[in-house]
Write an enzyme that holds these catalytic residues in place. Sequence first.
Site, PDB file in Angstrom:
ATOM      1  N   TYR A  43      19.979  35.363  29.979  1.00 23.12           N
ATOM      2  CA  TYR A  43      19.899  36.714  30.534  1.00 23.12           C
ATOM      3  C   TYR A  43      18.455  37.172  30.359  1.00 23.12           C
ATOM      4  O   TYR A  43      17.970  37.228  29.228  1.00 23.12           O
ATOM      5  CB  TYR A  43      20.811  37.680  29.776  1.00 23.12           C
ATOM      6  CG  TYR A  43      22.304  37.444  29.952  1.00 23.12           C
ATOM      7  CD1 TYR A  43      22.996  36.523  29.160  1.00 23.12           C
ATOM      8  CD2 TYR A  43      23.026  38.175  30.899  1.00 23.12           C
ATOM      9  CE1 TYR A  43      24.363  36.332  29.315  1.00 23.12           C
ATOM     10  CE2 TYR A  43      24.400  37.983  31.054  1.00 23.12           C
ATOM     11  CZ  TYR A  43      25.058  37.063  30.268  1.00 23.12           C
ATOM     12  OH  TYR A  43      26.408  36.878  30.419  1.00 23.12           O
ATOM     13  N   PRO A  79      28.775  43.328  35.800  1.00 24.40           N
ATOM     14  CA  PRO A  79      29.054  41.974  35.299  1.00 24.40           C
ATOM     15  C   PRO A  79      28.171  41.515  34.139  1.00 24.40           C
ATOM     16  O   PRO A  79      28.391  40.431  33.597  1.00 24.40           O
ATOM     17  CB  PRO A  79      28.831  41.087  36.534  1.00 24.40           C
ATOM     18  CG  PRO A  79      28.015  41.898  37.470  1.00 24.40           C
ATOM     19  CD  PRO A  79      28.297  43.326  37.188  1.00 24.40           C
ATOM     20  N   TYR A  94      30.299  40.285  22.910  1.00 24.59           N
ATOM     21  CA  TYR A  94      30.182  39.293  23.989  1.00 24.59           C
ATOM     22  C   TYR A  94      31.326  38.285  23.896  1.00 24.59           C
ATOM     23  O   TYR A  94      31.896  37.872  24.913  1.00 24.59           O
ATOM     24  CB  TYR A  94      28.826  38.574  23.926  1.00 24.59           C
ATOM     25  CG  TYR A  94      28.544  37.752  25.161  1.00 24.59           C
ATOM     26  CD1 TYR A  94      27.929  38.321  26.287  1.00 24.59           C
ATOM     27  CD2 TYR A  94      28.907  36.408  25.224  1.00 24.59           C
ATOM     28  CE1 TYR A  94      27.693  37.570  27.434  1.00 24.59           C
ATOM     29  CE2 TYR A  94      28.680  35.657  26.362  1.00 24.59           C
ATOM     30  CZ  TYR A  94      28.064  36.237  27.456  1.00 24.59           C
ATOM     31  OH  TYR A  94      27.843  35.487  28.596  1.00 24.59           O
ATOM     32  N   HIS A 105      30.477  27.012  25.132  1.00 23.11           N
ATOM     33  CA  HIS A 105      29.117  27.493  24.877  1.00 23.11           C
ATOM     34  C   HIS A 105      29.066  28.161  23.505  1.00 23.11           C
ATOM     35  O   HIS A 105      29.797  29.111  23.253  1.00 23.11           O
ATOM     36  CB  HIS A 105      28.673  28.459  25.976  1.00 23.11           C
ATOM     37  CG  HIS A 105      28.192  27.764  27.203  1.00 23.11           C
ATOM     38  ND1 HIS A 105      27.193  28.241  28.007  1.00 23.11           N
ATOM     39  CD2 HIS A 105      28.560  26.579  27.749  1.00 23.11           C
ATOM     40  CE1 HIS A 105      26.978  27.399  29.004  1.00 23.11           C
ATOM     41  NE2 HIS A 105      27.798  26.383  28.874  1.00 23.11           N
TER      42      HIS A 105
HETATM   43  P1  RFL Z   1      40.787  40.800  42.057  1.00 14.14           P
HETATM   44  O1  RFL Z   1      40.252  39.457  41.659  1.00 14.14           O
HETATM   45  O2  RFL Z   1      39.955  41.661  42.899  1.00 14.14           O
HETATM   46  O3  RFL Z   1      42.179  40.526  42.785  1.00 14.14           O
HETATM   47  C1  RFL Z   1      42.884  41.544  43.466  1.00 14.14           C
HETATM   48  C2  RFL Z   1      43.719  40.907  44.561  1.00 14.14           C
HETATM   49  O4  RFL Z   1      44.467  41.916  45.235  1.00 14.14           O
HETATM   50  C3  RFL Z   1      44.416  41.685  46.640  1.00 14.14           C
HETATM   51  N1  RFL Z   1      44.636  42.947  47.348  1.00 14.14           N
HETATM   52  C4  RFL Z   1      45.797  43.275  47.964  1.00 14.14           C
HETATM   53  N2  RFL Z   1      46.951  42.606  48.094  1.00 14.14           N
HETATM   54  C5  RFL Z   1      47.942  43.213  48.802  1.00 14.14           C
HETATM   55  N3  RFL Z   1      47.816  44.446  49.373  1.00 14.14           N
HETATM   56  C6  RFL Z   1      46.677  45.151  49.258  1.00 14.14           C
HETATM   57  N4  RFL Z   1      46.560  46.370  49.803  1.00 14.14           N
HETATM   58  C7  RFL Z   1      45.596  44.559  48.518  1.00 14.14           C
HETATM   59  N5  RFL Z   1      44.344  44.971  48.215  1.00 14.14           N
HETATM   60  C8  RFL Z   1      43.775  43.987  47.493  1.00 14.14           C
HETATM   61  C9  RFL Z   1      43.025  41.110  46.852  1.00 14.14           C
HETATM   62  O5  RFL Z   1      42.942  40.354  48.071  1.00 14.14           O
HETATM   63  C10 RFL Z   1      42.863  40.235  45.613  1.00 14.14           C
HETATM   64  O6  RFL Z   1      43.303  38.910  45.820  1.00 14.14           O
HETATM   65  O7  RFL Z   1      41.217  41.666  40.784  1.00 14.14           O
HETATM   66  P2  RFL Z   1      41.786  41.219  39.347  1.00 14.14           P
HETATM   67  O8  RFL Z   1      42.883  40.221  39.514  1.00 14.14           O
HETATM   68  O9  RFL Z   1      41.997  42.464  38.601  1.00 14.14           O
HETATM   69  O10 RFL Z   1      40.591  40.375  38.666  1.00 14.14           O
HETATM   70  C11 RFL Z   1      39.389  41.007  38.288  1.00 14.14           C
HETATM   71  C12 RFL Z   1      38.212  40.042  38.415  1.00 14.14           C
HETATM   72  O11 RFL Z   1      38.228  39.469  39.703  1.00 14.14           O
HETATM   73  C13 RFL Z   1      36.851  40.727  38.164  1.00 14.14           C
HETATM   74  O12 RFL Z   1      36.954  41.654  37.113  1.00 14.14           O
HETATM   75  C14 RFL Z   1      35.753  39.718  37.796  1.00 14.14           C
HETATM   76  O13 RFL Z   1      35.481  38.848  38.847  1.00 14.14           O
HETATM   77  C15 RFL Z   1      34.467  40.453  37.401  1.00 14.14           C
HETATM   78  N6  RFL Z   1      33.341  39.542  37.140  1.00 14.14           N
HETATM   79  C16 RFL Z   1      33.230  38.876  35.929  1.00 14.14           C
HETATM   80  N7  RFL Z   1      34.186  38.995  34.983  1.00 14.14           N
HETATM   81  C17 RFL Z   1      34.099  38.283  33.805  1.00 14.14           C
HETATM   82  O14 RFL Z   1      34.986  38.407  32.954  1.00 14.14           O
HETATM   83  N8  RFL Z   1      33.062  37.417  33.540  1.00 14.14           N
HETATM   84  C18 RFL Z   1      32.066  37.231  34.444  1.00 14.14           C
HETATM   85  O15 RFL Z   1      31.196  36.394  34.183  1.00 14.14           O
HETATM   86  C19 RFL Z   1      32.105  37.995  35.676  1.00 14.14           C
HETATM   87  N9  RFL Z   1      31.145  37.845  36.598  1.00 14.14           N
HETATM   88  C20 RFL Z   1      32.359  39.353  38.115  1.00 14.14           C
HETATM   89  C21 RFL Z   1      31.261  38.493  37.810  1.00 14.14           C
HETATM   90  C22 RFL Z   1      32.437  39.964  39.362  1.00 14.14           C
HETATM   91  C23 RFL Z   1      31.454  39.755  40.298  1.00 14.14           C
HETATM   92  N10 RFL Z   1      31.616  40.406  41.553  1.00 14.14           N
HETATM   93  C24 RFL Z   1      31.505  39.740  42.787  1.00 14.14           C
HETATM   94  C25 RFL Z   1      32.148  41.742  41.605  1.00 14.14           C
HETATM   95  C26 RFL Z   1      30.262  38.284  38.732  1.00 14.14           C
HETATM   96  C27 RFL Z   1      30.347  38.925  39.973  1.00 14.14           C
HETATM   97  C28 RFL Z   1      29.204  38.686  40.922  1.00 14.14           C
HETATM   98  C1  PHB Z   2      28.713  33.883  36.274  1.00 13.87           C
HETATM   99  O1  PHB Z   2      28.537  32.696  35.934  1.00 13.87           O
HETATM  100  O2  PHB Z   2      29.108  34.169  37.417  1.00 13.87           O
HETATM  101  C2  PHB Z   2      28.428  34.973  35.314  1.00 13.87           C
HETATM  102  C3  PHB Z   2      28.141  34.650  33.996  1.00 13.87           C
HETATM  103  C4  PHB Z   2      27.852  35.665  33.089  1.00 13.87           C
HETATM  104  C5  PHB Z   2      27.864  36.972  33.521  1.00 13.87           C
HETATM  105  C6  PHB Z   2      28.160  37.291  34.827  1.00 13.87           C
HETATM  106  C7  PHB Z   2      28.444  36.287  35.734  1.00 13.87           C
HETATM  107  O3  PHB Z   2      27.551  37.955  32.621  1.00 13.87           O
END
Ligand code: RFL
Ligand code: PHB
Length: 385
Positions: free
Chosen positions: A196, A288, A380, A72
């Site tokens: 956005y 996010p 970004y 992108h």
């Molecule tokens: P995770 O992915 O939460 O993984 C942690 C893992 O640890 C396990 N766990 C355990 N294992 C053993 N013993 C325990 N006691 C445990 N407790 C937990 C869990 O089951 C899990 O598998 O953390 P990690 O690896 O630090 O990764 C972080 C990312 O997942 C998170 O920051 C992103 O998803 C945030 N996020 C976004 N980030 C971006 O860079 N770009 C995006 O576009 C973006 N969009 C988003 C997002 C997060 C969202 N949500 C749902 C919070 C959009 C959404 C909607």
């Molecule tokens: C997504 O595609 O899940 C997404 C993209 C951009 C964001 C957050 C989530 O800033």
Amino acid sequence: MRAQVVIIGAGPAGLMLGRLLELAGIDTIILERKSPDYVLGRIRAGVLEQGSIDLMGRAQAGARMHAEGLIHHGVELSFDGDRQRFDFTQLMGRHVMVYGQTEVTRDLMAVRRSSTIYEAEDVSLHDFDGKPWVTYRKDGLTHRIDCDFIAGCDGFHGICRASVPPPAIATFERTYPFGWLGVLVDQPPVADELIYAHHARGFALCSQRSAVRSRYYIQVPADEKAEAWDDARFWDELRSRLNPETAEALQTGSSIEKSIAPLRSFVAEPLRFGQLFLAGDAAHIVPPTGAKGLNLALSDVAALADAFIEHYIDRSPAALKGYSTKALQRIWKAERFSWWMTNLLHTFPETGDFGRRIQRAEFDYLTGSTVAQQSFAENYLGLPF
Ligand code: RFL
Ligand code: PHB
């Protein structure tokens, strides 16, 4: 059992750290509470910075990402229907890639050669101020792993940060009075690039996973329930927040996933407690809006992996000593940007008309100033790893 580094959590942070260490000849065991299918079923991030793209290559896990990921070159911000495209290539000479976190996780799982123990229950950390060991339960039996270091990559609700005695850790937090209701749908994206949108009814985001799969989000009150939103209600609300041309072009269908994520800014300091290190969501959360969470998790573990490699291969403790300070500098900048973008684009009824005028002035400043646009694009696209 014994390992040099025990990694708790097999999300993107844990899997990437494990892979970088395994490629350097450092032995690791990953303990994950859930099953592989459960981990792959979580629909989360979608946007990769160049540093994350490069790191997938270093992990020798980038082939499918390069084949299927969508480059992108820009993004659209829309404010009460007034649209502005930000051309990343023109502003900064860089781009991002749309490639789902699920796919990043799947690719890292596929290349891993060392042990990952899934469905490990009751993981507990012991003596991480001295000679650390970890216990867990699996199939009714308790197991013990002795190690040199523990890497806490177990997300916001994990056990690692919670195992640190409260006086040793400082936390900084802001919760927002809203969440994001997200929908995944097998329909072509409404536009080539992400949109956005700020609207008086609340924020909306049009994102995507591929040419035939789209991801949409709308701001909802923090106490809202996903069950209260059938598909028709979601599409009507999304359309009402987009400018008329975009609303007209939207292709809707039956959702294949629908969930609500709360919005929060959070940082724990420091990131090292004896032989325990925190990385990723275990240490910090961003709302996010800036697409930073996954990228920040990956930049943390890039720094942590290099520090472990310096310790084991170069026999130097300096990088492990410096990890917390170095990672926190980048973390706070990503926190600032995510907080700023959240403030610009969401509705905050409690700030009243004054708050709305300030938001409008911020948007007008951004659209009128190349310098402001470069600053937006620089953040970004991602600050250097
Ligand atoms: P995770 O992915 O939460 O993984 C942690 C893992 O640890 C396990 N766990 C355990 N294992 C053993 N013993 C325990 N006691 C445990 N407790 C937990 C869990 O089951 C899990 O598998 O953390 P990690 O690896 O630090 O990764 C972080 C990312 O997942 C998170 O920051 C992103 O998803 C945030 N996020 C976004 N980030 C971006 O860079 N770009 C995006 O576009 C973006 N969009 C988003 C997002 C997060 C969202 N949500 C749902 C919070 C959009 C959404 C909607
Ligand atoms: C997504 O595609 O899940 C997404 C993209 C951009 C964001 C957050 C989530 O800033």
